[in-house]
Design an enzyme around this catalytic site. Structure first.
Site, short mmCIF file in Angstrom:
data_model
loop_
_atom_site.label_atom_id
_atom_site.label_comp_id
_atom_site.label_asym_id
_atom_site.label_seq_id
_atom_site.Cartn_x
_atom_site.Cartn_y
_atom_site.Cartn_z
CE1 TYR A 85 -4.26 -2.13 5.00
CE2 TYR A 85 -3.67 0.17 4.62
CZ TYR A 85 -3.98 -1.09 4.13
OH TYR A 85 -4.00 -1.32 2.77
CB SER A 114 -0.88 -0.01 1.26
OG SER A 114 -1.51 1.25 1.45
#
Length: 254
Positions: free
Chosen positions: A156, A143
């Site tokens: 996350y 990501s």
């Protein structure tokens, strides 16, 4: 079906929704034989039925990537159904949002179990299978949060740094055995999870701010990430390993 992945056997984890679903669809369209896996049974089976209806070879494994035996079954299904494993897309993950004061130890453990341990386990078993058959390609889902810090991603973001690090270390470790390991680093993508953000307190404002942070001025589509994954999984990327490819509308270029 004839395409860049024609005849290849691929496992796609977290395939029921979002980027995983788009990847399974793209792989099937490119001629791959697909093992689609997810913890959510009904939407996974519905996807498989849809792809079979379009002429694809698809099998399913319902399981949790963070459970060692489940992860092992997901990878073993490729050899059992198609004789070998050529590609793993290690996509399964969860996206809890919150800062360090909001995240609990249990939140941290859960995201690290699925996004971290689950990715490690599926990669581990895939490598064992690929060594036996002479090589293959792994694409991990990192990501932009696995390459740069962001607010409200206290658990996350670090989990996606695990994905980035795992990609680079495995790439170096297994390159001489014919196994390529790369990652994509999506920006904010219009998955089901992101589309639900306006229903949460402060979610609409957060989403608007995030969209403005992408130089293209929009969020990405799951199919756009799937296109990048298909490239990295294909023989067109035969001399690419250890790369983390941003698919982020220019976010990381700033």
């Amino acid at each position: 079906m004839v395409g860049r992945l024609s005849g290849k056997s691929a496992v796609v984890t977290g395939a029921a929704f979002g980027i995983g679903r788009a990847t399974a669809e793209r792989f099937a369209a490119e001629g791959a034989r697909v093992i689609a896996t997810d913890v959510q049974r009904d939407p996974l089976l519905a996807l498989a039925d849809e792809l079979r209806g379009a002429g694809a070879e698809v099998e399913t494994v319902v399981g949790d990537v963070s459970v060692e035996e489940d992860a092992r079954r997901m990878i073993a299904a490729a050899a059992e159904s198609f004789g070998r494993l050529d590609v793993l897309v290690a996509n399964a993950g969860i996206i809890p949002l919150g800062d360090a004061t909001e995240m609990t130890a249990a939140d941290w453990d859960q995201v690290m179990a699925i996004d971290g341990r689950g990715m490690f386990l599926t990669c581990k078993f895939a490598i064992e299978a690929m060594v036996k058959s002479g090589g293959g390609a792994i694409v991990c889902l990192s990501s932009i949060s696995g390459l740069a810090g962001q607010k409200r991603q206290a658990a996350y973001g670090p989990a996606k740094f695990v994905a980035t690090g795992l990609t680079k270390h495995l790439a170096v470790e297994w390159a001489d055995r014919g196994i390529r390991v790369n990652a994509v680093a999506p920006g904010t993508i219009k998955t089901e999870r992101v589309n639900r953000l306006p229903e949460e307190p402060g979610g609409a404002e957060y989403l608007d701010a995030v969209q403005r942070m992408h130089p293209m001025g929009r969020l990405g589509e799951p199919a756009e990430v799937a296109s990048a994954i298909a490239f990295l999984a294909s023989d067109e990327a035969s001399f690419i390993t250890g790369a983390v490819l941003p698919v982020d509308g220019g976010f990381l270029a700033q």
